[in-house]
Design an enzyme around this catalytic site. Sequence first.
Site, PDB file in Angstrom:
ATOM      1  N   PRO A   1       1.064  -1.305   0.533  1.00 18.36           N
ATOM      2  CA  PRO A   1       0.485  -0.185  -0.365  1.00 18.36           C
ATOM      3  C   PRO A   1       1.088   1.575  -0.406  1.00 18.36           C
ATOM      4  O   PRO A   1       0.313   2.568  -0.741  1.00 18.36           O
ATOM      5  CB  PRO A   1      -1.310   0.198   1.301  1.00 18.36           C
ATOM      6  CG  PRO A   1      -0.896  -1.125   1.029  1.00 18.36           C
ATOM      7  CD  PRO A   1       0.154  -1.997   1.024  1.00 18.36           C
TER       8      PRO A   1
ATOM      9  N   GLY B   1     -17.199   9.168 -33.115  1.00 22.56           N
ATOM     10  CA  GLY B   1     -17.803  10.280 -32.631  1.00 22.56           C
ATOM     11  C   GLY B   1     -18.397   9.938 -31.714  1.00 22.56           C
ATOM     12  O   GLY B   1     -17.943   8.972 -30.160  1.00 22.56           O
TER      13      GLY B   1
ATOM     14  N   SER C   1       6.170   2.525  -7.018  1.00 20.78           N
ATOM     15  CA  SER C   1       7.814   2.368  -7.789  1.00 20.78           C
ATOM     16  C   SER C   1       8.774   2.041  -6.921  1.00 20.78           C
ATOM     17  O   SER C   1       9.828   1.013  -7.323  1.00 20.78           O
ATOM     18  CB  SER C   1       7.009   3.969  -8.318  1.00 20.78           C
ATOM     19  OG  SER C   1       6.559   4.377  -8.966  1.00 20.78           O
TER      20      SER C   1
ATOM     21  N   ARG D   1     -19.555   4.972 -41.917  1.00 23.16           N
ATOM     22  CA  ARG D   1     -20.013   5.950 -41.237  1.00 23.16           C
ATOM     23  C   ARG D   1     -20.266   6.765 -42.327  1.00 23.16           C
ATOM     24  O   ARG D   1     -19.436   7.191 -43.172  1.00 23.16           O
ATOM     25  CB  ARG D   1     -19.771   6.101 -39.714  1.00 23.16           C
ATOM     26  CG  ARG D   1     -20.316   7.248 -39.625  1.00 23.16           C
ATOM     27  CD  ARG D   1     -21.637   7.033 -39.319  1.00 23.16           C
ATOM     28  NE  ARG D   1     -22.066   8.599 -38.375  1.00 23.16           N
ATOM     29  CZ  ARG D   1     -23.430   8.808 -38.480  1.00 23.16           C
ATOM     30  NH1 ARG D   1     -24.510   7.386 -37.894  1.00 23.16           N
ATOM     31  NH2 ARG D   1     -23.657   9.772 -37.317  1.00 23.16           N
TER      32      ARG D   1
ATOM     33  N   GLU E   1       3.062  -2.551 -13.623  1.00 24.72           N
ATOM     34  CA  GLU E   1       4.878  -2.556 -13.964  1.00 24.72           C
ATOM     35  C   GLU E   1       5.920  -2.138 -14.387  1.00 24.72           C
ATOM     36  O   GLU E   1       6.575  -2.005 -15.124  1.00 24.72           O
ATOM     37  CB  GLU E   1       4.791  -3.901 -15.094  1.00 24.72           C
ATOM     38  CG  GLU E   1       4.230  -5.576 -14.541  1.00 24.72           C
ATOM     39  CD  GLU E   1       4.062  -6.803 -15.392  1.00 24.72           C
ATOM     40  OE1 GLU E   1       5.902  -6.975 -15.873  1.00 24.72           O
ATOM     41  OE2 GLU E   1       3.168  -7.225 -15.139  1.00 24.72           O
TER      42      GLU E   1
ATOM     43  N   THR F   1       5.584   2.367 -13.634  1.00 19.59           N
ATOM     44  CA  THR F   1       4.836   3.467 -14.220  1.00 19.59           C
ATOM     45  C   THR F   1       5.630   4.269 -15.327  1.00 19.59           C
ATOM     46  O   THR F   1       7.054   3.415 -15.503  1.00 19.59           O
ATOM     47  CB  THR F   1       4.779   4.446 -13.077  1.00 19.59           C
ATOM     48  OG1 THR F   1       5.810   5.637 -13.039  1.00 19.59           O
ATOM     49  CG2 THR F   1       3.665   3.949 -12.367  1.00 19.59           C
TER      50      THR F   1
HETATM   51  C1  LIG Z   1      -4.863  -2.876 -12.068  1.00 27.39           C
HETATM   52  C2  LIG Z   1      -3.492  -2.783 -11.517  1.00 27.39           C
HETATM   53  C3  LIG Z   1      -3.347  -4.069 -11.580  1.00 27.39           C
HETATM   54  C4  LIG Z   1      -1.698  -4.412 -11.026  1.00 27.39           C
HETATM   55  N1  LIG Z   1      -1.007  -6.417 -10.578  1.00 27.39           N
HETATM   56  C5  LIG Z   1       0.110  -6.115  -9.824  1.00 27.39           C
HETATM   57  C6  LIG Z   1       0.410  -6.667  -9.537  1.00 27.39           C
HETATM   58  O1  LIG Z   1      -0.072  -8.444  -9.977  1.00 27.39           O
HETATM   59  N2  LIG Z   1       1.453  -7.009  -8.523  1.00 27.39           N
HETATM   60  C7  LIG Z   1       2.174  -5.770  -8.396  1.00 27.39           C
HETATM   61  O2  LIG Z   1       2.843  -6.703  -7.681  1.00 27.39           O
HETATM   62  N3  LIG Z   1       1.728  -4.668  -8.341  1.00 27.39           N
HETATM   63  C8  LIG Z   1       0.771  -4.921  -8.909  1.00 27.39           C
HETATM   64  N4  LIG Z   1      -0.253  -3.501  -9.396  1.00 27.39           N
HETATM   65  C9  LIG Z   1       0.689  -1.962  -8.493  1.00 27.39           C
HETATM   66  C10 LIG Z   1       1.505  -1.134  -9.552  1.00 27.39           C
HETATM   67  O3  LIG Z   1       2.601  -1.788  -9.877  1.00 27.39           O
HETATM   68  C11 LIG Z   1       1.641   0.299  -9.287  1.00 27.39           C
HETATM   69  O4  LIG Z   1       1.120   0.863  -8.767  1.00 27.39           O
HETATM   70  C12 LIG Z   1       2.794   1.013 -10.006  1.00 27.39           C
HETATM   71  O5  LIG Z   1       4.270   0.763 -10.007  1.00 27.39           O
HETATM   72  C13 LIG Z   1       3.038   2.255  -9.330  1.00 27.39           C
HETATM   73  O6  LIG Z   1       3.583   1.671  -7.695  1.00 27.39           O
HETATM   74  P1  LIG Z   1       1.668   2.979  -7.027  1.00 27.39           P
HETATM   75  O7  LIG Z   1       0.489   2.728  -6.948  1.00 27.39           O
HETATM   76  O8  LIG Z   1       2.173   2.710  -5.097  1.00 27.39           O
HETATM   77  O9  LIG Z   1       2.403   4.279  -7.568  1.00 27.39           O
HETATM   78  P2  LIG Z   1       3.823   4.946  -6.832  1.00 27.39           P
HETATM   79  O10 LIG Z   1       4.719   4.912  -6.566  1.00 27.39           O
HETATM   80  O11 LIG Z   1       2.475   6.155  -5.114  1.00 27.39           O
HETATM   81  O12 LIG Z   1       3.732   6.937  -7.999  1.00 27.39           O
HETATM   82  C14 LIG Z   1       2.025   8.156  -8.164  1.00 27.39           C
HETATM   83  C15 LIG Z   1       2.767   8.713  -8.472  1.00 27.39           C
HETATM   84  O13 LIG Z   1       4.295   9.076  -9.192  1.00 27.39           O
HETATM   85  C16 LIG Z   1       5.456   8.969  -9.997  1.00 27.39           C
HETATM   86  N5  LIG Z   1       6.458   8.976  -9.648  1.00 27.39           N
HETATM   87  C17 LIG Z   1       6.861   7.798  -8.200  1.00 27.39           C
HETATM   88  N6  LIG Z   1       8.295   7.186  -8.210  1.00 27.39           N
HETATM   89  C18 LIG Z   1       9.033   8.466  -8.842  1.00 27.39           C
HETATM   90  C19 LIG Z   1      10.062   8.635  -9.513  1.00 27.39           C
HETATM   91  N7  LIG Z   1      11.431   8.264  -9.596  1.00 27.39           N
HETATM   92  N8  LIG Z   1      10.481   9.949 -10.376  1.00 27.39           N
HETATM   93  C20 LIG Z   1       9.543  10.116 -11.383  1.00 27.39           C
HETATM   94  N9  LIG Z   1       7.935  10.071 -11.106  1.00 27.39           N
HETATM   95  C21 LIG Z   1       7.404   9.508  -9.798  1.00 27.39           C
HETATM   96  C22 LIG Z   1       4.457   7.488 -10.724  1.00 27.39           C
HETATM   97  O14 LIG Z   1       5.389   7.545 -11.467  1.00 27.39           O
HETATM   98  C23 LIG Z   1       3.082   7.977 -10.419  1.00 27.39           C
HETATM   99  O15 LIG Z   1       2.741   8.692 -11.231  1.00 27.39           O
HETATM  100  C24 LIG Z   1      -1.292  -3.303  -9.646  1.00 27.39           C
HETATM  101  C25 LIG Z   1      -1.878  -1.901 -10.241  1.00 27.39           C
HETATM  102  C26 LIG Z   1      -3.133  -1.583 -10.960  1.00 27.39           C
HETATM  103  C27 LIG Z   1      -3.868  -0.487 -10.814  1.00 27.39           C
END
Ligand SMILES: Cc1cc2nc3c(=O)[nH]c(=O)nc-3n(C[C@H](O)[C@H](O)[C@H](O)COP(=O)(O)OP(=O)(O)OC[C@H]3O[C@@H](n4cnc5c(N)ncnc54)[C@H](O)[C@@H]3O)c2cc1C
Length: 380
Positions: A129, A339, A133, A268, A363, A365
């Site tokens: 939670p 549209g 990243s 269309r 995997e 962002t």
């Molecule tokens: C539908 C779905 C399925 C998923 N499935 C899995 C799974 O099977 N297993 C698993 O382990 N995880 C899974 N995830 C998690 C996913 O990998 C994370 O949501 C993702 O890695 C981003 O982490 P976070 O949500 O904590 O965002 P955060 O890390 O909090 O990031 C928030 C924002 O800050 C930006 N940010 C963070 N650090 C930096 C940096 N150093 N430089 C620039 N920008 C940054 C991010 O790009 C993002 O825009 C899933 C997520 C979703 C939505």
Amino acid sequence: MTDRMLPTPEAGDLLDLTAEIAERELAPRAAAAEAAGEFPREVFATLGRAGLLALPYPEELGGGGQPYEVYLQVLEELAARWMTVSLGVSVHVLSCFPVVAWGSDDQRDRWLPTMLGGQALGAYCLSEPHCGSDAAALTTRAELVGDRYRVTGTKAWITHAGVADFYNLMVRTGDTGAKGISCLVTPAATPGMAFATPEHKMGMMSSPTAQVILDGAQVPAEDLVGAPGDGFRIAMQALDAGRLGIAACAVGLARGALAEAVGYARERQAFGQAISGFQGLQFMLADMDTQVHAARALLLEAARLKDAGRPFTLPAARAKLLATDVAMRVTTDAVQVLGGAGYTTDFPVERYMREAKVLQIVEGTNQIQRVVIGRALARG
Ligand SMILES: Cc1cc2nc3c(=O)[nH]c(=O)nc-3n(C[C@H](O)[C@H](O)[C@H](O)COP(=O)(O)OP(=O)(O)OC[C@H]3O[C@@H](n4cnc5c(N)ncnc54)[C@H](O)[C@@H]3O)c2cc1C
């Protein structure tokens, strides 16, 4: 439109088989199942029986022995019909990686027949939670007590949580930082492991995403994959390959959206002619088509480097970044081409647009992909 270049005739047969299964089993059901939020477990069983759940792993371990570039094009075929299934296959293949690449002979004997045989579906549990990243900051703790790890913490956003048969758990067995992380593999029925209510998402409603709650979960010590402290390396290696899977899903989705847009534009009528005759739309469709091809080319370049045993971390980051940004743009433009109809659930393009968004997040962002590429450039 797909202009495939495949390494063997067998690969062509495999793609034909995939397209046939996808047309028959996926395309007719996707919209209704997504609206109802139903996970299509039996579709995965069908794909498993067809040998499509373990394509890139060695035949001697029970896999399909296919080059990664072929596996990725199989994912693309699936994604052009139903993202939940394509992403699910990609997550499953990712989840098999630790035991395939790092497992002991005993672990391979115990786990791989069902993992690679297509009976058992996998989940990969890295995110928490408070850290996605910044995965090296994970805090789920595993203490060795006798011959078992007692695991306590929460894994977040886990694809297939509650429907998977096995779970890769990235846990902290040592100090803070990447070197204190280890990898465990454990079955769904692990005492002390439970699943939260699935998240209410923008798209991919059929694909359950939920927290995995570990409350003193009991994992036998023999299910530690690699050595204590190897977990972060295992996780990152898995993600390098997994990112190519996400990129393939993105290319397939964008291709599906482009096909819908072209089909609609030819039919269309406006101002006395098919709207495909207007240069304004033709330019838009031409850009969409070109972006899909560019994304596929970058994806295949990365896959071929991997298949040749060359480093591919950077090419995988580029491919994931470009392909998923392309999927977002192309699906958004497909809605525009249709549209008002594009904004309704009568056509799949609004769903494609919602599905594209998640590919820019999972995997790593797309900001993180840029971090990977930017750091490599800065290092020289
Ligand atoms: C539908 C779905 C399925 C998923 N499935 C899995 C799974 O099977 N297993 C698993 O382990 N995880 C899974 N995830 C998690 C996913 O990998 C994370 O949501 C993702 O890695 C981003 O982490 P976070 O949500 O904590 O965002 P955060 O890390 O909090 O990031 C928030 C924002 O800050 C930006 N940010 C963070 N650090 C930096 C940096 N150093 N430089 C620039 N920008 C940054 C991010 O790009 C993002 O825009 C899933 C997520 C979703 C939505």
